[in-house]
Write a protein that holds these residues in place. Structure first.
Motif, short mmCIF file in Angstrom:
data_model
loop_
_atom_site.label_atom_id
_atom_site.label_comp_id
_atom_site.label_asym_id
_atom_site.label_seq_id
_atom_site.Cartn_x
_atom_site.Cartn_y
_atom_site.Cartn_z
N LYS A 37 -9.80 -9.10 -0.40
CA LYS A 37 -9.93 -9.16 1.07
C LYS A 37 -10.05 -10.61 1.54
O LYS A 37 -9.37 -11.02 2.48
CB LYS A 37 -11.17 -8.38 1.52
CG LYS A 37 -11.05 -6.89 1.41
CD LYS A 37 -12.35 -6.23 1.83
CE LYS A 37 -12.31 -4.74 1.64
NZ LYS A 37 -13.58 -4.10 2.03
N ASN A 41 -6.98 -12.81 3.64
CA ASN A 41 -7.18 -13.51 4.92
C ASN A 41 -6.73 -14.97 4.81
O ASN A 41 -6.07 -15.48 5.71
CB ASN A 41 -8.65 -13.41 5.35
CG ASN A 41 -8.97 -12.07 5.96
OD1 ASN A 41 -8.37 -11.68 6.96
ND2 ASN A 41 -9.89 -11.36 5.36
N ILE A 79 -6.31 -5.26 7.33
CA ILE A 79 -6.36 -6.69 7.60
C ILE A 79 -5.17 -7.13 8.46
O ILE A 79 -5.32 -7.94 9.38
CB ILE A 79 -6.45 -7.49 6.29
CG1 ILE A 79 -7.83 -7.24 5.65
CG2 ILE A 79 -6.21 -8.98 6.51
CD1 ILE A 79 -8.02 -7.83 4.28
N HIS A 83 -5.36 -8.86 12.17
CA HIS A 83 -4.69 -10.12 12.48
C HIS A 83 -3.60 -9.96 13.54
O HIS A 83 -2.96 -10.94 13.91
CB HIS A 83 -4.08 -10.74 11.22
CG HIS A 83 -5.07 -11.44 10.35
ND1 HIS A 83 -5.28 -12.80 10.40
CD2 HIS A 83 -5.92 -10.98 9.40
CE1 HIS A 83 -6.21 -13.14 9.52
NE2 HIS A 83 -6.61 -12.05 8.91
#
Length: 100
Positions: A37, A41, A79, A83
């Motif tokens: 994770k 990112n 994720i 984003h």
């Protein structure tokens, strides 16, 4: 030699985006969810494209099994949605999103 050692040994020979993809792959293969994770990112911040990340997951499936990559597919979708790179409507069970 472990997968993380391979990533470290190849730092001098790979471009930063290649290094990042190698790290992500190693984390998937070793089932390191929390590290994945954080690294995902960072990968998105340096310009790794969503399609490239999805490709890593797809290519890992035959090697470690679909059930082991399923969580990474869900995490990746979450994720990417966070984003703004993927809409929730694009996430289906067929492409690895269990929906939350």
């Amino acid at each position: 030699m472990t997968a993380s050692n391979v990533a470290q040994d190849n730092q001098n020979y790979l471009f930063p985006n290649q290094q990042m993809k190698l790290r992500l792959t190693a984390l998937i293969m070793r089932q390191r969810v929390s590290e994945y994770k954080r690294m995902l990112n960072k990968a998105l911040q340096i310009g790794i494209k969503p399609e490239e990340v999805k490709e890593l997951i797809y290519r890992a499936a035959p090697h470690i099994g679909l059930e082991r990559v399923f969580d990474f597919s869900q995490i990746t979708n979450d994720i990417l949605v966070a984003h703004g790179l993927l809409r929730v409507s694009q996430c289906t069970l067929e492409n690895g999103y269990g929906g939350k």
